[in-house]
Scaffold this active site. Sequence first.
Site, mmCIF file in Angstrom:
data_model
loop_
_atom_site.group_PDB
_atom_site.id
_atom_site.type_symbol
_atom_site.label_atom_id
_atom_site.label_comp_id
_atom_site.label_asym_id
_atom_site.label_seq_id
_atom_site.Cartn_x
_atom_site.Cartn_y
_atom_site.Cartn_z
ATOM 1 N N SER A 231 85.509 35.766 -26.124
ATOM 2 C CA SER A 231 85.017 35.435 -24.801
ATOM 3 C C SER A 231 83.631 34.813 -24.896
ATOM 4 C CB SER A 231 84.966 36.715 -23.950
ATOM 5 O OG SER A 231 84.743 36.428 -22.595
ATOM 6 N N GLU A 309 94.338 31.575 -20.197
ATOM 7 C CA GLU A 309 93.989 32.714 -19.341
ATOM 8 C C GLU A 309 92.480 32.793 -19.102
ATOM 9 O OE1 GLU A 309 95.576 35.851 -21.676
ATOM 10 O OE2 GLU A 309 97.644 35.513 -21.069
ATOM 11 N N ARG A 312 86.140 34.257 -16.570
ATOM 12 C CA ARG A 312 84.701 34.080 -16.401
ATOM 13 C C ARG A 312 84.348 32.663 -15.939
ATOM 14 N NH1 ARG A 312 80.857 36.654 -19.759
ATOM 15 N NH2 ARG A 312 82.579 37.066 -21.198
ATOM 16 N N TYR A 356 76.130 44.403 -24.006
ATOM 17 C CA TYR A 356 76.181 43.273 -24.929
ATOM 18 C C TYR A 356 74.823 42.626 -25.191
ATOM 19 C CZ TYR A 356 80.990 43.471 -23.124
ATOM 20 O OH TYR A 356 82.233 43.887 -22.713
ATOM 21 N N CYS A 383 68.205 56.084 -14.822
ATOM 22 C CA CYS A 383 67.418 56.890 -15.760
ATOM 23 C C CYS A 383 67.780 56.541 -17.201
ATOM 24 C CB CYS A 383 67.650 58.376 -15.468
ATOM 25 S SG CYS A 383 66.417 59.443 -16.210
#
Length: 458
Positions: A231, A309, A312, A356, A383
């Site tokens: 990706s 497919e 994004r 990431y 936190c």
Amino acid sequence: MLAPDWLTVPADVNELADGIWPCTARRGSACGILTVAELRVTDLVAEYGSPLYVIDEAAARGRAIRLREAFETEFARIGTKVNVYYAGKAFLCTEVVRWMIGAGLNIDVCTGGELAVALAGGAPPARIGFHGNNKSVAEIDRAVAAGVGTIVLDSLAEIDRVADAAAAHGVTQRVRLRVNSGVHAHTHEHLATAHDDQKFGISLAGAPAAVATIRARAELEFLGLHCHIGSQIFGADGFAVSAEKLLEVHADLLRSGPVPELNLGGGFGIAYTTADRPDSIEQIAGQVADAVAAGCARLDIEVPAISFEPGRWIIGPPGITCYEVGTVKPVPVDDGVRTYVSVDGGMSDNARPALYGADYTATVANRRSTAGPALSRVAGKHCETGDLIVNDGYLPGDVRPGDLLAVAATGAYCWSLASNYNYVGRPAVIAVADGRARVIVRGETEHDVLARDPGISP
């Protein structure tokens, strides 16, 4: 140096960089308020709350059509057709299902929940593809019963599971076999999905035996191989090499039966910052088509139908997230100062930076500033030290509490990865088009978050 090498100081801290923001994003010429689809984000936040996901509907529809037409044009040139599946994992709700079906795309799902959304959104079952490395027996049965067009077999165990479900419902189920081409996409380790040492698919070497097992089950119709190399990929090289490897096995499989198609997956990248330089989707489509044509010519086989497919690339750039600034804290670091700008959201609505190390671009959205740029880090309210939305960026030196920040390119993998960490409700998602806004996913209230706790009285 506090700033990374790729980050440049902007000449105008108010400027909206090309290719990152929604195509209708503008700054008001007088007040400098950010608008999307002619709507001021300040008005949207006043009505729907903050944080707030905003999706430019026309941009999402337009990108879906642009991608489909690019691949259809290039693959028609080499004598075959293309099927495009929208990858629902990027962002899925019933309205987005309707947009994608209306744009001529199919829908790709990978869980029973995503399947339920696709069906509720009116996707014809035959236009749904069902992925997943651990589909339950119940999920498989539901997909077969619903008439899902294709199921991607991710393991040898799924062959009998899907065949048994098809036999129980008296149907023949079309299937693809997910394989790993061994092509390692140039992306984050957790986003590269075609090397052998990972949870998806089977090895390319094991494909012939697996396909023989599929063909031995009369309840299954084998369509072809499927591979997803990763990706956030900026060019066509990885897809071309993967296609070459897949076509060699494809050609071998043709000797013992039909193999009408080949699915090359998705993963086309987008720009999150000015350092990102993805190739155009038209360029990628043309280069992949050329690679497929060359591979088929070399192997002396007919060019199969091709499937893709994407997710994004379609839904990422049309989305932004709006936040309200709560605190601004200049922090001396080494020989400089970094300004920490904390907002009312964070890793609960955008987990990608924590997962990431993803980079994003932010701007002050409620006004135009005359201050110079200040090296800034946009932090969330959770936190966790790693609760960052923008790790490195430049904001106006006069950013202050009460300002509205907008973060670009958040249409993909933000809402879909959102959580209730620290008991924070997930924000609403609104679609904007033609000067009007409407809710497409309701935001969660504190009551919604607490409602699942049986120890709390109504």
